[in-house]
Design an enzyme around this catalytic site. Structure first.
Site, PDB file in Angstrom:
ATOM      1  N   LYS A   5     115.868  36.008  56.330  1.00  0.00           N
ATOM      2  CA  LYS A   5     116.438  35.670  55.010  1.00  0.00           C
ATOM      3  C   LYS A   5     115.730  34.433  54.480  1.00  0.00           C
ATOM      4  CE  LYS A   5     120.717  35.129  52.428  1.00  0.00           C
ATOM      5  NZ  LYS A   5     120.269  36.129  51.439  1.00  0.00           N
ATOM      6  N   HIS A   9     122.808  33.670  58.792  1.00  0.00           N
ATOM      7  CA  HIS A   9     122.081  34.896  58.512  1.00  0.00           C
ATOM      8  C   HIS A   9     120.906  35.049  59.479  1.00  0.00           C
ATOM      9  CE1 HIS A   9     124.272  34.893  54.658  1.00  0.00           C
ATOM     10  NE2 HIS A   9     124.001  36.183  54.638  1.00  0.00           N
TER      11      HIS A   9
END
Length: 238
Positions: A139, A135
């Site tokens: 995040k 990600h």
């Protein structure tokens, strides 16, 4: 449909763009810096709330929506130790709640593929299995909620794996989840079964936030007017 957006970051703005394009109205916006503005009077104007904040705020945000009798679509991750309490309150108060670790239509189909592959591999101990998720660097939780869902699905079928670890597994009963944070990756999840003879890998790669945002709007449209506890399986009839 009138929507309250709780969490007005990149995801919230992507949801807004899709919702407005579909003819819906955003009647309340609350970002992470203005949680104190999440008041019953404002929330009650909405037909449904979409909650995308984080582990520190999700639980209280959901309860505020319940207090305002507003159905909640929640995509926050990292708070699931409080999920049983939310479900209990939802049922007691006859509210509506839909949680998904990932709202993407493609990811929810991927969940079903993961379960079927795990079922097929359950009695194939010659295959070691591990997971990887990638990600963007903003995040905050690791592993991702999607990765945890995939891991739990896998362990339900592959009983030789009894717990997941966010690292290289050191014990045979552990399922390794390797988390990487690389910009601008919106989300990639892979499960690999490895033997001395061959590998089997399934992968879902998101190209943008649009899939997540679109799925959240679809879920909100579906949840309006309902009571109970639901998931994307209900929305997509999977």
């Amino acid at each position: 449909m009138k929507i309250a957006l709780i969490g007005y970051g990149k995801m919230g703005k992507a949801i807004e763009a899709i919702a407005v394009a579909k003819g819906h109205e955003i009647v309340h916006r609350v970002d992470l810096n203005s949680q104190h503005l999440l008041e019953k009077e404002e929330l009650s104007k909405a037909d449904v709330a979409i909650e995308f904040t984080g582990p520190e705020t999700a639980y209280n945000n959901i309860l505020k929506c319940f207090a305002a009798n507003v159905p909640v679509v929640c995509g926050s991750t990292g708070w699931l130790e409080q999920l049983p309490a939310v479900k209990s309150i939802c049922l007691e108060q006859h509210r509506a709640f839909l949680y998904a670790s990932n709202f993407s239509v493609g990811v929810n189909i991927f969940f079903e593929i993961n379960k079927r592959l795990a079922e097929l591999m359950a009695n194939q101990p010659q295959y070691e299995v591990k997971m990887e998720e990638i990600h963007h660097t903003q995040k905050r939780d690791a592993p991702s909620g999607t990765a945890i869902t995939l891991a739990e699905q896998l362990m339900e079928k592959v009983r030789r794996k009894q717990e997941w670890v966010n690292d290289e597994a050191s014990k045979p009963e552990q399922l390794s989840i390797i988390s990487k944070r690389i910009d601008p990756a919106p989300g990639t999840h892979s499960i690999t079964y490895t033997s001395a003879i061959d590998d089997i890998t399934i992968t879902h790669t998101a190209h943008s936030r649009e899939g997540f945002a679109s799925g959240a709007v679809i879920a909100a449209e579906w949840l309006k007017g309902k009571t109970g506890i639901f998931s994307m399986k209900d929305v997509l009839s999977l």
